[in-house]
Design a protein around this motif. Structure first.
Motif, PDB file in Angstrom:
ATOM      1  N   GLU A 271       0.864  -1.197   0.000  1.00 54.14           N
ATOM      2  CA  GLU A 271       0.000   0.000   0.000  1.00 54.14           C
ATOM      3  C   GLU A 271       0.891   1.235   0.000  1.00 54.14           C
ATOM      4  O   GLU A 271       1.933   1.239   0.662  1.00 54.14           O
ATOM      5  CB  GLU A 271      -0.835   0.073   1.288  1.00 54.14           C
ATOM      6  CG  GLU A 271      -1.904  -0.974   1.431  1.00 54.14           C
ATOM      7  CD  GLU A 271      -2.390  -0.961   2.871  1.00 54.14           C
ATOM      8  OE1 GLU A 271      -3.177  -0.065   3.212  1.00 54.14           O
ATOM      9  OE2 GLU A 271      -1.923  -1.823   3.642  1.00 54.14           O
TER      10      GLU A 271
ATOM     11  N   GLU B 200       0.828   5.216   0.980  1.00 52.87           N
ATOM     12  CA  GLU B 200      -0.015   6.211   1.652  1.00 52.87           C
ATOM     13  C   GLU B 200       0.679   7.564   1.736  1.00 52.87           C
ATOM     14  O   GLU B 200       1.899   7.646   1.860  1.00 52.87           O
ATOM     15  CB  GLU B 200      -0.469   5.730   3.036  1.00 52.87           C
ATOM     16  CG  GLU B 200       0.549   5.812   4.126  1.00 52.87           C
ATOM     17  CD  GLU B 200      -0.043   5.445   5.493  1.00 52.87           C
ATOM     18  OE1 GLU B 200      -1.093   4.782   5.559  1.00 52.87           O
ATOM     19  OE2 GLU B 200       0.583   5.817   6.500  1.00 52.87           O
ATOM     20  N   ARG B 201      -0.144   8.601   1.625  1.00 52.30           N
ATOM     21  CA  ARG B 201       0.387   9.969   1.763  1.00 52.30           C
ATOM     22  C   ARG B 201       0.784  10.181   3.220  1.00 52.30           C
ATOM     23  O   ARG B 201       0.052   9.811   4.135  1.00 52.30           O
ATOM     24  CB  ARG B 201      -0.695  10.977   1.359  1.00 52.30           C
ATOM     25  CG  ARG B 201      -0.243  12.425   1.479  1.00 52.30           C
ATOM     26  CD  ARG B 201      -1.390  13.360   1.138  1.00 52.30           C
ATOM     27  NE  ARG B 201      -1.743  13.265  -0.267  1.00 52.30           N
ATOM     28  CZ  ARG B 201      -1.112  13.919  -1.236  1.00 52.30           C
ATOM     29  NH1 ARG B 201      -0.102  14.722  -0.962  1.00 52.30           N
ATOM     30  NH2 ARG B 201      -1.486  13.774  -2.491  1.00 52.30           N
TER      31      ARG B 201
END
Ligand SMILES: CC(C)(COP(=O)(O)OP(=O)(O)OC[C@H]1O[C@@H](n2cnc3c(N)ncnc32)[C@H](O)[C@@H]1OP(=O)(O)O)[C@@H](O)C(=O)NCCC(=O)NCCS
Length: 306
Positions: free
Chosen positions: A12, A14-15
């Motif tokens: 994944e 993610e920011r």
């Protein structure tokens, strides 16, 4: 080429923000870690973290700008490499920069690290043009002085500590630059003063006029970087600037506790780059280069808009 590894599952991207980035701080240089504390939604700097099965696996930091945006750093943990994590992070950064209106993304890196082939393969996979050499990066110690001290300036030249530069020196340099434009972009000495090393930055006067300089900057913990040097082109011969380097190295040895010198020489300063490669090389501790690639982001922006 490496044997293909199994693609990463459970990846994944993610920011990151100033809070969740703490778990990723090991994935950038110490000098950039402060950036993570000040990440803000909508700011020009963004960072993305890669998680594999929920565990932090890598991070990219990028900085948007209207023309050329930058990939500031990218790193994947050793146990997660060669499974597409780096490419996924880079794609996230490109998407971010394109979305902020940048026309081009630039990536600059130093050669000589064990993962250089993986980095260059990752760039190629992501559609980045073949990286080009940009700067030489050399390191040396006090043995360099033995070589440089062979170069002497004629008595009509004076090398002096930059801390003694006078208002008259400043005014005369401003005037002669306005009239003749002899200082190239990026080598204006006054731009470096705020971060300079006062112990061994030097100026050169000829006939009482400021005609050259070598401004250095401290690099903690143990080095001084020889960052900005230039001499009026009509006076640049017979190793005169090299004699100024000799004085700066002498001052580094005498007045600082830092044993290492770092020399950064752009390839477009051809005579200096060729001097480093032909003459200085035997006296260097290390020699590597910065390479640079620039990827147009227009296609990504159009895809995102469609
Ligand atoms: C550069 C780096 C980010 C790449 O991350 P990554 O997750 O391994 O990247 P990817 O898996 O997307 O791509 C790596 C590619 O290089 C290939 N590769 C690895 N070693 C290689 C080698 N010696 N020769 C050729 N290709 C090689 C991999 O097989 C893979 O290509 P493939 O997908 O066609 O099989 C990672 O190696 C790293 O963190 N290095 C240390 C930090 C660094 O140098 N950062 C750059 C400066 S800021």
């Amino acid at each position: 080429m490496m044997a293909p590894a199994a693609p990463m599952t459970g990846l994944e991207i993610e920011r990151l923000n100033s809070i969740n980035s703490a778990a990723f701080s090991a994935f950038t240089f110490h000098a950039y870690q402060h950036i993570l504390y000040s990440l803000q939604a909508g700011g020009s700097i963004a960072a993305f973290g890669a998680l594999v099965g929920g565990a932090p696996a890598g991070m990219v930091i990028c900085e948007a700008a209207p023309e050329t945006a930058n990939i500031v750093s990218i790193c994947v943990g050793a146990e997660f490499r060669n499974r597409g994590v780096g490419s996924a992070l880079l794609a996230a950064a490109e998407q971010e920069l394109a979305g902020k209106g940048a026309g081009i993304a630039a990536f600059t890196y130093a050669t000589g690290k064990p993962t250089q082939p993986a980095l260059e393969r990752m760039l190629a996979k992501c559609g980045w043009p073949q990286p080009q050499p940009k700067h030489l990066i050399c390191t040396s110690d006090k043995r360099m002085y033995a070589f440089l001290s062979e170069y002497k300036l004629p008595p009509s030249f004076e090398v002096f500590p930059w801390t003694e530069v006078t208002p008259e020196d400043r005014a005369s340099l401003e005037r002669s630059q306005a009239a003749e434009q002899w200082v190239p972009k990026g080598l204006w000495p006054f731009d470096y003063e705020a971060t300079m090393e006062p112990a061994n930055s030097v100026g050169v006067r000829y006939g009482g006029e400021l005609v050259g300089w070598l401004i250095t900057q401290p690099r903690e913990p143990d080095a001084v970087c020889y960052s900005c040097s230039w001499m009026r082109p009509d006076l640049q011969r017979r190793g005169r600037l090299v004699a100024a380097y000799a004085e700066a190295v002498r001052r580094q040895i005498e007045f600082t506790t830092k044993p290492i010198g770092i020399w950064i020489v752009p390839y477009h300063h051809e005579s200096m780059a060729s001097f480093v490669l032909r003459r200085m090389k035997p006296w260097l501790i290390s020699l590597s280069e910065f390479r640079h690639s620039r990827k147009p982001l227009r296609a990504i922006a159009e895809e995102t808009a469609a």
